[in-house]
Design an enzyme around this catalytic site. Structure first.
Site, PDB file in Angstrom:
ATOM      1  N   SER A 307      -1.768  -4.301   1.789  1.00  0.00           N
ATOM      2  CA  SER A 307      -1.105  -3.331   0.934  1.00  0.00           C
ATOM      3  C   SER A 307       0.406  -3.545   0.892  1.00  0.00           C
ATOM      4  CB  SER A 307      -1.476  -1.929   1.418  1.00  0.00           C
ATOM      5  OG  SER A 307      -1.233  -0.973   0.449  1.00  0.00           O
ATOM      6  N   LYS A 332      -5.349  -5.924  -0.779  1.00  0.00           N
ATOM      7  CA  LYS A 332      -5.439  -4.592  -1.391  1.00  0.00           C
ATOM      8  C   LYS A 332      -4.347  -4.468  -2.432  1.00  0.00           C
ATOM      9  CE  LYS A 332      -5.513   0.343  -0.773  1.00  0.00           C
ATOM     10  NZ  LYS A 332      -4.254   0.709  -1.463  1.00  0.00           N
ATOM     11  N   GLN A 336      -2.632   4.633  -4.474  1.00  0.00           N
ATOM     12  CA  GLN A 336      -3.300   5.932  -4.496  1.00  0.00           C
ATOM     13  C   GLN A 336      -2.287   7.087  -4.602  1.00  0.00           C
ATOM     14  OE1 GLN A 336      -4.411   3.474  -2.149  1.00  0.00           O
ATOM     15  NE2 GLN A 336      -5.862   3.085  -3.794  1.00  0.00           N
TER      16      GLN A 336
END
Length: 483
Positions: A307, A332, A336
Site C-alpha cells: 500500500s 495493493k 479506502q
C-alpha cells in the site's frame, strides 16, 4: 490532493487488525468535492434503489422475521444485509463494522494498543498475514507474511468475516492467543502461543551506518510518521550523509497524506507522486513540492511491503531512479474511505473508493512492484518454529526435524543433511549446541532446547551483518558513490 484521517492507526496497531495493507483516508473538504463529483455519484447506468427494490427487501425481511423457525434478531438481519452487499463486491478491503466493532475501532486510537501485532487481510475466505509489526509479539513468536490463520484458541476462523476473526485474535495484555497457521512449504499446521502485549507505536527508526550511509526504517505510515521521518532525515544530513536507505520491509501501509509528505523533499517541484483513478476513469495526480535531493536513495522492500509502502517505492523508482532492493512487494493498489456518520447508528463501513496508480500510470494491484535488485534472505530466515509437541530424537522424521536442521545450519553448525531425517550427525550437532548453551547434552530436542535454538536464531537474524538485503542496498549506494 490531500488525504487525512486517524483510522489507519487502529488497523495497523490493534493486534491482528481489521483489514490488511491499508491505504486509508478520510476525505477533507478539498478532496470531498472530488469524491462527490466522481466516486460518490450515481452509477453509470443511472441505477438506484427503486420502490420495487425496497418492497423486495422489505418482503424478504418480513418473511424471515415471521416465518423462520426460531425468533430472529432485528439488528443481526440488518447488519447481515449490509455484510451481504459488501461481500458481493468481492473486495477484501470493503468491510462493515457493527456498533460494537466500530466502538472498539475508535477506542483503539490512543497512545497504546494491545494485541499480538500483525497485519491481516482476507483472501478467498482465509485470514492471511500481510506482515508482523516489527518488535511485536507476533514477530518474536515467528509469524511470517502469507501465513494463513486457521484458528485462535481452538476456534476455527472459517466462515467468519474479517472483523469477526479480528475480534477472536484481539485481547488484553498478558492473555494468550494460541494461533494455528498453515505456511507454504510446511505440510502440517504450526501452533504459536503468543502473549498479547502493548504494541509499540514508534513508526520510525534512524541510524548512520558506515561510509556515509544513512538508514531510516519506516514501520507504518501513521499520523506522526512524516514529522518523525523528516526530523531524523535532517539529523542524518547534518552528520554528512552521502546516501540513504529507506527500509519499508514488512510495512503494511498507512495514510496517503503521510507518505506524500515524506516523499516531497526527494522529488523536484511538480513531479507526480501518485495518481488516483475513480470508477469513471477520471484521474488526478498528487504533485510534489520539491526541492529534491542530491544524494542517491535505495529502498528495501519485501512481500510484506504494501500500500503506502508501495506508493513510496514506486514514486522514488520512477522519479529519481532509486533502486528497489529485496523482494516483490505485496500488491495493493486501492484506497479506502470510512463511512460512519452516514449510517447513523454507531456502525461503520470501510469501502474501496479509488485505485491509486504509480507516477507512470501503472496499477500494481495483486502484482506488486518488482525490485531492481532481487535479493532473498538466508534460508534460515524462513524456518518455521518447532511445534514442541514431541521430543525430537534419532531416527525421527518430519517438518520439525527439517526446520531444526535449517536452524542449526543458520547458527553456524555443519549439518550432513537438511531433509528432515534425524541422523546421528544431527544428534551430535544437537549435543554440541546443548553443551554450548548450558543444557543437558543428551542429543534430543525437548521444549527447552527447541526454545533456546529459536531464541539464538532470532538473535542471528537481527544482526545487520546477516541481512543480505541490507548488504545489497549498501553495496548499491557505494557503487553510486564511485560514479
Amino acid at each position: 490532493m490531500q488525504f487525512k484521517g486517524r483510522t489507519v492507526l487502529v488497523f495497523v496497531l490493534i493486534g491482528m487488525l481489521t483489514s490488511a495493507v491499508l491505504t486509508m483516508m478520510i476525505v477533507d473538504s478539498t478532496a470531498k468535492s472530488f469524491v462527490s463529483g466522481h466516486a460518490a455519484s450515481t452509477s453509470s447506468d443511472g441505477s438506484k434503489l427503486t420502490s420495487k427494490d425496497l418492497t423486495k427487501l422489505s418482503s424478504a425481511y418480513k418473511l424471515i422475521e415471521e416465518q423462520f423457525y426460531t425468533k430472529v434478531d432485528h439488528d443481526k438481519l440488518v447488519d447481515g444485509a449490509i455484510n451481504g452487499m459488501l461481500g458481493s463486491l468481492e473486495d477484501p478491503y470493503s468491510v462493515y463494522m457493527d456498533a460494537q466493532e466500530a466502538k472498539k475501532f475508535e477506542e483503539s486510537i490512543s497512545s497504546s494498543f494491545q494485541g499480538v501485532g500483525a497485519e491481516v487481510t482476507q483472501e478467498e475466505g482465509k485470514v492471511v498475514v500481510v506482515a508482523p509489526i516489527k518488535g511485536s509479539p507476533a514477530e518474536k513468536a515467528g509469524i511470517h507474511a502469507n501465513d494463513v490463520i486457521l484458528s485462535v484458541n481452538g476456534e476455527k476462523l472459517d466462515g467468519l468475516t474479517l472483523n469477526q476473526a479480528v475480534m477472536k485474535i484481539r485481547g488484553a495484555k498478558g492473555t494468550q492467543a494460541k494461533i494455528e497457521v498453515m505456511r507454504a512449504g510446511v505440510n502440517t499446521p504450526i501452533l504459536f502461543t503468543i502473549v498479547r502485549d502493548n504494541i509499540d507505536v514508534e513508526t520510525v527508526e534512524a541510524m548512520m551506518l558506515d561510509q556515509g550511509i544513512g538508514r531510516i526504517d519506516i514501520h507504518q505510515f501513521s499520523s506522526n510518521t512524516a514529522k518523525r521521518f523528516l526530523d531524523e532525515l535532517s539529523k542524518l544530513e547534518k552528520k554528512g550523509m552521502k546516501g540513504l536507505i529507506i527500509d519499508v520491509r514488512n510495512n503494511p501501509g498507512g495514510l496517503v497524506n503521510v507518505v506524500t509528505e515524506i516523499l516531497n523533499p526527494f522529488l523536484e517541484k511538480d513531479k507526480t507522486i501518485l495518481q488516483v483513478e475513480t470508477r469513471d476513469g477520471s484521474k488526478e495526480a498528487t504533485l510534489s513540492k520539491g526541492p529534491g535531493k542530491s544524494y542517491p536513495v535505495t529502498v528495501l522492500m519485501n512481500k510484506g511491503s504494501a500500500s503506502a509502502s508501495e506508493i513510496l517505492a514506486a514514486a522514488l523508482q520512477e522519479n529519481i531512479h532509486a533502486k528497489l532492493v529485496g523482494e516483490t512487494s505485496f500488491g495493493k493498489g486501492t484506497v479506502q474511505m470510512t463511512f460512519g456518520k452516514e449510517l447513523g447508528d454507531g456502525s461503520n463501513m470501510k469501502m474501496t473508493v479509488f485505485k491509486w496508480l504509480t507516477p507512470n500510470g501503472n496499477w500494481i494491484h495483486k502484482k506488486g512492484i518488482t525490485p531492481d535488485i532481487a535479493v532473498d534472505q538466508p534460508a534460515y530466515f524462513k524456518a518455521a518454529p518447532l511445534s514442541k509437541k514431541d521430543v525430537l530424537k534419532a531416527d525421527t522424521t518430519g517438518d520439525d526435524v527439517k526446520n531444526l536442521q535449517l536452524m542449526l545450519s543458520g547458527l553456524g553448525f555443519k549439518m550432513d543433511r537438511t531433509d528432515g531425517y534425524f541422523s546421528s550427525k544431527t544428534e551430535a550437532t544437537v549435543k554440541e549446541f546443548q553443551q554450548a548453551n548450558g543444557l543437558p547434552a543428551n542429543g534430543t530436542v525437548d521444549a527447552a532446547t527447541a526454545s533456546k535454538i529459536e531464541k539464538k536464531l532470532l538473535e542471528e537474524a537481527r544482526k545487520p551483518e546477516n541481512d543480505s538485503q541490507l548488504k545489497a542496498a549498501k553495496e548499491e549506494l557505494l557503487k553510486q558513490f564511485a560514479r
